[in-house]
Scaffold this motif. Structure first.
Motif, PDB file in Angstrom:
ATOM      1  N   GLY A  58      -9.218   4.443 -15.469  1.00 43.62           N
ATOM      2  CA  GLY A  58      -8.373   3.425 -14.850  1.00 43.62           C
ATOM      3  C   GLY A  58      -9.160   2.524 -13.909  1.00 43.62           C
ATOM      4  N   LEU A  59     -10.119   3.109 -13.179  1.00 42.91           N
ATOM      5  CA  LEU A  59     -10.966   2.326 -12.274  1.00 42.91           C
ATOM      6  C   LEU A  59     -11.807   1.331 -13.050  1.00 42.91           C
ATOM      7  CD1 LEU A  59     -12.134   1.934  -9.351  1.00 42.91           C
ATOM      8  CD2 LEU A  59     -13.865   3.604  -9.997  1.00 42.91           C
ATOM      9  N   TYR A  97       0.826  -1.211   0.000  1.00 42.44           N
ATOM     10  CA  TYR A  97       0.000   0.000   0.000  1.00 42.44           C
ATOM     11  C   TYR A  97       0.860   1.259   0.000  1.00 42.44           C
ATOM     12  CZ  TYR A  97      -4.569  -2.143   0.297  1.00 42.44           C
ATOM     13  OH  TYR A  97      -5.707  -2.833  -0.001  1.00 42.44           O
ATOM     14  N   LEU A  98       1.948   1.254   0.736  1.00 42.36           N
ATOM     15  CA  LEU A  98       2.838   2.408   0.741  1.00 42.36           C
ATOM     16  C   LEU A  98       3.516   2.591  -0.618  1.00 42.36           C
ATOM     17  CD1 LEU A  98       4.437   2.043   4.280  1.00 42.36           C
ATOM     18  CD2 LEU A  98       2.698   3.687   3.562  1.00 42.36           C
ATOM     19  N   SER A  99       3.824   1.496  -1.287  1.00 40.09           N
ATOM     20  CA  SER A  99       4.404   1.571  -2.617  1.00 40.09           C
ATOM     21  C   SER A  99       3.401   2.120  -3.634  1.00 40.09           C
ATOM     22  CB  SER A  99       4.887   0.199  -3.076  1.00 40.09           C
ATOM     23  OG  SER A  99       5.939  -0.242  -2.269  1.00 40.09           O
ATOM     24  N   MET A 100       2.114   1.804  -3.442  1.00 40.47           N
ATOM     25  CA  MET A 100       1.085   2.347  -4.332  1.00 40.47           C
ATOM     26  C   MET A 100       1.049   3.865  -4.239  1.00 40.47           C
ATOM     27  SD  MET A 100      -2.292   0.039  -4.158  1.00 40.47           S
ATOM     28  CE  MET A 100      -2.119  -1.514  -3.347  1.00 40.47           C
ATOM     29  N   THR A 101       1.174   4.397  -3.041  1.00 40.57           N
ATOM     30  CA  THR A 101       1.158   5.838  -2.856  1.00 40.57           C
ATOM     31  C   THR A 101       2.311   6.489  -3.615  1.00 40.57           C
ATOM     32  OG1 THR A 101       0.218   5.523  -0.655  1.00 40.57           O
ATOM     33  CG2 THR A 101       1.174   7.660  -1.116  1.00 40.57           C
ATOM     34  N   ILE A 102       3.482   5.893  -3.533  1.00 42.05           N
ATOM     35  CA  ILE A 102       4.655   6.440  -4.214  1.00 42.05           C
ATOM     36  C   ILE A 102       4.500   6.321  -5.723  1.00 42.05           C
ATOM     37  CG2 ILE A 102       7.131   6.111  -4.596  1.00 42.05           C
ATOM     38  CD1 ILE A 102       7.285   5.276  -1.626  1.00 42.05           C
ATOM     39  N   SER A 103       3.996   5.184  -6.206  1.00 43.89           N
ATOM     40  CA  SER A 103       3.888   4.999  -7.649  1.00 43.89           C
ATOM     41  C   SER A 103       2.868   5.956  -8.261  1.00 43.89           C
ATOM     42  CB  SER A 103       3.542   3.551  -7.989  1.00 43.89           C
ATOM     43  OG  SER A 103       2.256   3.220  -7.524  1.00 43.89           O
ATOM     44  N   VAL A 104       1.779   6.262  -7.560  1.00 41.82           N
ATOM     45  CA  VAL A 104       0.799   7.211  -8.084  1.00 41.82           C
ATOM     46  C   VAL A 104       1.397   8.607  -8.112  1.00 41.82           C
ATOM     47  CG1 VAL A 104      -1.401   8.342  -7.578  1.00 41.82           C
ATOM     48  CG2 VAL A 104      -1.239   5.863  -7.488  1.00 41.82           C
ATOM     49  N   LEU A 127     -10.355  -7.333 -13.236  1.00 41.46           N
ATOM     50  CA  LEU A 127     -10.529  -8.115 -12.008  1.00 41.46           C
ATOM     51  C   LEU A 127     -11.738  -9.039 -12.102  1.00 41.46           C
ATOM     52  CD1 LEU A 127      -9.618  -8.675  -9.083  1.00 41.46           C
ATOM     53  CD2 LEU A 127     -11.148  -6.814  -8.382  1.00 41.46           C
ATOM     54  N   VAL A 128     -12.850  -8.540 -12.617  1.00 37.90           N
ATOM     55  CA  VAL A 128     -14.055  -9.366 -12.753  1.00 37.90           C
ATOM     56  C   VAL A 128     -13.812 -10.509 -13.737  1.00 37.90           C
ATOM     57  CG1 VAL A 128     -16.427  -9.350 -13.635  1.00 37.90           C
ATOM     58  CG2 VAL A 128     -15.686  -7.583 -12.042  1.00 37.90           C
ATOM     59  N   VAL A 168     -10.721  -5.337  -5.086  1.00 35.48           N
ATOM     60  CA  VAL A 168     -11.444  -4.072  -5.152  1.00 35.48           C
ATOM     61  C   VAL A 168     -10.828  -3.044  -4.206  1.00 35.48           C
ATOM     62  CG1 VAL A 168     -13.647  -2.991  -4.546  1.00 35.48           C
ATOM     63  CG2 VAL A 168     -13.621  -4.984  -6.006  1.00 35.48           C
ATOM     64  N   ILE A 169     -10.356  -3.478  -3.067  1.00 32.95           N
ATOM     65  CA  ILE A 169      -9.806  -2.547  -2.071  1.00 32.95           C
ATOM     66  C   ILE A 169      -8.600  -1.781  -2.627  1.00 32.95           C
ATOM     67  CG2 ILE A 169      -8.736  -2.388   0.205  1.00 32.95           C
ATOM     68  CD1 ILE A 169     -10.618  -4.725   1.025  1.00 32.95           C
ATOM     69  N   PRO A 170      -7.550  -2.439  -3.166  1.00 42.77           N
ATOM     70  CA  PRO A 170      -6.432  -1.656  -3.709  1.00 42.77           C
ATOM     71  C   PRO A 170      -6.806  -0.863  -4.966  1.00 42.77           C
ATOM     72  CG  PRO A 170      -5.954  -4.002  -3.875  1.00 42.77           C
ATOM     73  CD  PRO A 170      -7.223  -3.864  -3.112  1.00 42.77           C
ATOM     74  N   ILE A 171      -7.727  -1.392  -5.769  1.00 45.62           N
ATOM     75  CA  ILE A 171      -8.153  -0.652  -6.962  1.00 45.62           C
ATOM     76  C   ILE A 171      -8.823   0.649  -6.549  1.00 45.62           C
ATOM     77  CG2 ILE A 171      -9.831  -0.666  -8.856  1.00 45.62           C
ATOM     78  CD1 ILE A 171      -9.151  -3.651  -9.221  1.00 45.62           C
ATOM     79  N   TYR A 172      -9.693   0.593  -5.559  1.00 42.74           N
ATOM     80  CA  TYR A 172     -10.349   1.814  -5.098  1.00 42.74           C
ATOM     81  C   TYR A 172      -9.340   2.755  -4.421  1.00 42.74           C
ATOM     82  CZ  TYR A 172     -13.440   5.095  -2.856  1.00 42.74           C
ATOM     83  OH  TYR A 172     -14.034   6.255  -2.459  1.00 42.74           O
TER      84      TYR A 172
END
Length: 143
Positions: free
Chosen positions: A81-82, A62-69, A89-90, A123-127
């Motif tokens: 993107g969502l 999750y911390l890496s997601m913040t940096i990558s965005v 995912l579906v 869904v949680i990391p995608i959101y």
């Protein structure tokens, strides 16, 4: 103790923390690998280090997601993107559900349960990334 104000020392301190985290993670993986080899999968997952390992890897992701965005160079549409991420995912969950339902020893309930768990966990990391991109776009518009 004084607060570190020099950026070079701050970066060096962060690198030291990263090295310590890597060594700690390798130690945990080694202990869990030993438990897997001697006690099997159930012995490994019963070890409290398993919970520590899962929590730290999830937090690190999750911390890496913040940096990558924050590192994305172009302004992109968070809604597009969502939608693409949710569609992929579906489709993955549907494929897994169909494959599990067709395997001997599994029934329709297993074919719904596992893809449902994967869908929820996806869904949680995608959101979260959608939220970060919205926030970044709002910050860029303010500047």
């Amino acid at each position: 103790m004084q607060k570190i104000r020099d950026e070079r020392l701050t970066l060096k301190n962060l690198n030291n923390i990263r090295i310590a985290y890597i060594i700690q993670t390798l130690g945990i993986i080694g202990i869990l690998g030993y438990d897997l080899a001697t006690k099997g999968m159930s012995g490994m997952t019963n070890n409290p280090l398993w919970v520590v390992f899962i929590i730290t890897t999830t937090l690190s992701a999750y911390l890496s997601m913040t940096i990558s965005v924050e590192h994305e160079s172009k302004k992109s549409s968070p809604k597009k993107g969502l939608k693409i991420s949710l569609l992929v995912l579906v489709l993955i969950c549907l494929a897994i559900g169909i494959i599990i339902s067709l395997v001997d020893g599994f029934n329709m309930m297993n074919g719904l349960l596992l893809p449902g768990i994967i869908l929820l966990c996806g869904v949680i990391p995608i959101y979260y990334i959608y939220h970060l991109r919205n926030k970044r776009n709002a910050d860029l518009e303010d500047d």
